[in-house]
Design a protein around this motif. Structure first.
Motif, PDB file in Angstrom:
ATOM      1  N   THR A  49       0.837  -1.198   0.000  1.00 44.43           N
ATOM      2  CA  THR A  49       0.000   0.000   0.000  1.00 44.43           C
ATOM      3  C   THR A  49       0.871   1.247   0.000  1.00 44.43           C
ATOM      4  N   VAL A  50       0.258   2.407   0.242  1.00 48.78           N
ATOM      5  CA  VAL A  50       0.983   3.684   0.187  1.00 48.78           C
ATOM      6  C   VAL A  50       1.241   4.174   1.615  1.00 48.78           C
ATOM      7  N   PRO A  51       2.160   5.130   1.800  1.00 50.73           N
ATOM      8  CA  PRO A  51       2.343   5.692   3.149  1.00 50.73           C
ATOM      9  C   PRO A  51       1.050   6.375   3.612  1.00 50.73           C
ATOM     10  N   ASN A  52       0.758   6.278   4.890  1.00 53.11           N
ATOM     11  CA  ASN A  52      -0.447   6.892   5.469  1.00 53.11           C
ATOM     12  C   ASN A  52      -1.714   6.420   4.750  1.00 53.11           C
ATOM     13  N   ALA A  53      -1.757   5.108   4.479  1.00 48.90           N
ATOM     14  CA  ALA A  53      -2.831   4.540   3.662  1.00 48.90           C
ATOM     15  C   ALA A  53      -4.084   4.249   4.462  1.00 48.90           C
ATOM     16  N   PHE A  86      -0.639  -9.753  -4.600  1.00 47.79           N
ATOM     17  CA  PHE A  86       0.539  -9.219  -5.297  1.00 47.79           C
ATOM     18  C   PHE A  86       1.399  -8.346  -4.390  1.00 47.79           C
ATOM     19  N   SER A  87       2.704  -8.376  -4.667  1.00 43.14           N
ATOM     20  CA  SER A  87       3.642  -7.454  -4.024  1.00 43.14           C
ATOM     21  C   SER A  87       3.795  -6.216  -4.908  1.00 43.14           C
ATOM     22  N   GLU A  88       4.231  -5.131  -4.318  1.00 46.15           N
ATOM     23  CA  GLU A  88       4.696  -3.924  -5.055  1.00 46.15           C
ATOM     24  C   GLU A  88       3.810  -3.477  -6.212  1.00 46.15           C
ATOM     25  N   GLU A  89       2.519  -3.274  -5.933  1.00 39.91           N
ATOM     26  CA  GLU A  89       1.640  -2.749  -6.969  1.00 39.91           C
ATOM     27  C   GLU A  89       1.742  -1.236  -7.063  1.00 39.91           C
ATOM     28  N   GLU A  90       1.862  -0.592  -5.915  1.00 40.50           N
ATOM     29  CA  GLU A  90       1.755   0.876  -5.884  1.00 40.50           C
ATOM     30  C   GLU A  90       2.984   1.578  -6.467  1.00 40.50           C
ATOM     31  N   GLY A  91       4.144   0.924  -6.407  1.00 43.25           N
ATOM     32  CA  GLY A  91       5.338   1.558  -6.963  1.00 43.25           C
ATOM     33  C   GLY A  91       5.955   2.604  -6.053  1.00 43.25           C
ATOM     34  N   ILE A  92       5.678   2.538  -4.762  1.00 42.99           N
ATOM     35  CA  ILE A  92       6.201   3.544  -3.829  1.00 42.99           C
ATOM     36  C   ILE A  92       7.711   3.374  -3.639  1.00 42.99           C
ATOM     37  N   ARG A  93       8.142   2.163  -3.316  1.00 43.12           N
ATOM     38  CA  ARG A  93       9.539   1.993  -2.939  1.00 43.12           C
ATOM     39  C   ARG A  93      10.515   2.172  -4.108  1.00 43.12           C
ATOM     40  N   ILE A  99       5.262  -4.421  -9.934  1.00 43.04           N
ATOM     41  CA  ILE A  99       6.436  -5.292  -9.995  1.00 43.04           C
ATOM     42  C   ILE A  99       6.017  -6.750  -9.769  1.00 43.04           C
ATOM     43  N   GLY A 100       5.160  -6.992  -8.782  1.00 47.07           N
ATOM     44  CA  GLY A 100       4.708  -8.354  -8.494  1.00 47.07           C
ATOM     45  C   GLY A 100       3.949  -8.966  -9.652  1.00 47.07           C
ATOM     46  N   SER A 101       2.940  -8.247 -10.162  1.00 46.72           N
ATOM     47  CA  SER A 101       2.114  -8.832 -11.220  1.00 46.72           C
ATOM     48  C   SER A 101       2.904  -9.008 -12.514  1.00 46.72           C
ATOM     49  N   ARG A 102       3.918  -8.151 -12.742  1.00 45.61           N
ATOM     50  CA  ARG A 102       4.714  -8.325 -13.961  1.00 45.61           C
ATOM     51  C   ARG A 102       5.448  -9.666 -13.970  1.00 45.61           C
ATOM     52  N   ALA A 103       5.745 -10.207 -12.786  1.00 52.16           N
ATOM     53  CA  ALA A 103       6.411 -11.510 -12.735  1.00 52.16           C
ATOM     54  C   ALA A 103       5.504 -12.593 -13.324  1.00 52.16           C
TER      55      ALA A 103
END
Ligand SMILES: [Zn+2]
Length: 382
Positions: A49-53, A86-93, A99-103
């Motif tokens: 998720t995003v910061p302060n989500a 999925f991992s890393e959908e939001e692209g925050i980090r 990133i997860g779904s692209r795998a």
């Protein structure tokens, strides 16, 4: 994320599922079918998720998939159901989403693995630090017999609340254009330069911004936003010589979005010409719209009607993992009403009754698909 995986695992193990975390950090759990070699349907959403989500963006879709399987009370379907978180959908980090779904579609490549976060840690290193092996990413790819992907997600906007609807099918994920415009005029003294002798870059940009809003209001489904504006030299008593703006244009139809962007570019140069300015534009992003699978969208609408709600379909203005999965398998989404349209904020919420409707809709949908042999036999061992 580890805590999140542990929570989900506890629920899934109770359902007798086979659980794994793939090499891209996606949670995967398979609820077996009636027969061993049956094809599978994926249901899920993202767990990051995003910061302060808020508490519902993404994770609600994964938990809803578990709830659906619980509601089957052990009943097996003609197809297996794989729950995906999925991992890393939001692209925050790493500054890049999905990133997860692209795998799963075979697109988590070297370039993505080399991306670095703010502290210089690469995606590859982050995967290793989590205890996973980046060399095994190809094993995260979709099985050949995958029937499709379904995703429940909060709408994250005010449309369903305004229509007083708890649920909607998503028929497309909007395409997106991002551009930067620069209006060039002549900086001059604000007191001594008469109005008819000015080449005011802010006034020209302002006239164009008005046109952007007007155009978007006159085309159904079109959204266009000038989100930033920067003027030079930027003083109270100086006529602006340069104005830089950004434009964001979205629509579910490729043709309408492209035409709107062309109209806006043409209008900018007409306004500039009339005012003795020049204008140039630069395209930062042009991402095509992604249509959801028509068969799924129709079936989702039927399932929504069976819950006692009116059929409805809409375009998602935001990107989702479903648009990545749609590259490889039939995909569709179901939106849940978002109170106040508030998301990416701790005030984000859902109504309990709407979640109940979503589970009910999901159960009808699974039954409809199970009763449709042409659906689950289609890709089997293809
Ligand atoms: Zn989301």
């Amino acid at each position: 994320m580890r805590d999140c995986h542990r929570e989900l695992s506890l629920w899934m193990e109770a359902l007798g599922e086979q659980i794994r975390i793939d090499a891209a950090g996606n949670f995967r759990a398979v609820y077996p079918a009636l027969e061993l070699d049956a094809p599978r349907l994926l249901i899920g959403s993202h767990l990051d998720t995003v910061p302060n989500a808020g508490a519902y963006d993404g994770v609600l879709g994964a938990v809803l998939a578990v709830a659906l399987l619980e509601e089957l009370h052990g009943r097996r379907l003609p197809f297996a159901v794989e729950v995906v978180g999925f991992s890393e959908e939001e692209g925050i980090r790493f500054g890049t989403p999905f990133i997860g779904s692209r795998a799963l579609v075979g697109r988590l490549d070297q370039g993505l693995l080399d991306l670095r976060d703010a502290r210089g840690v690469s995606v590859r290193k982050a995967i290793e630090d989590f205890g996973l092996n980046p060399e095994k990413i190809p094993e995260a790819e979709l099985e050949r017999d995958t029937l499709g992907y379904l995703e429940f997600h909060i709408e994250q906007g005010p449309v369903l609340e305004r229509l007083n609807l708890p649920l909607s099918a998503v028929e497309a994920i909007a395409g997106q254009s991002r551009l930067e415009f620069t209006f060039l005029g002549r900086a001059n003294h604000a007191g001594t330069t008469p109005m008819h002798l000015r080449n005011d870059a802010i006034a020209g940009a302002a006239e164009w911004i008005g046109f952007v809003e007007h155009l978007a209001q006159s085309v159904p489904g079109l959204v266009a936003t000038v989100g930033t504006i920067e003027a030079k030299p930027g003083a109270t008593n100086v006529i602006a010589g340069e104005t830089k703006l950004t434009l964001d244009v979205r629509h579910g139809s490729e043709e309408i979005r492209v035409r709107a962007v062309e109209d806006l570019i043409r209008q900018a140069s007409e306004i500039a010409k009339r005012r003795g300015l020049s204008v140039r534009e630069r395209t930062l992003l042009s991402q095509p719209a992604v249509a959801m699978n028509q068969f799924f969208v129709d079936e989702i609408e039927k399932a929504i009607v069976k819950t006692g709600c009116p059929a409805h379909r809409m375009v998602s203005g935001a990107g989702h993992d479903a648009m990545i999965l749609a590259e490889k398998v039939p995909s569709a989404m179901i939106f849940l009403r978002t109170p106040g349209g508030i998301s990416h904020d701790p005030a984000e919420s859902v109504a309990r009754e709407d979640v109940e409707k979503a589970i009910d809709c999901g159960l009808h949908l699974l039954d409809q698909l199970a009763a449709s042999p042409e659906f689950y036999k289609r890709t089997n061992r293809a």
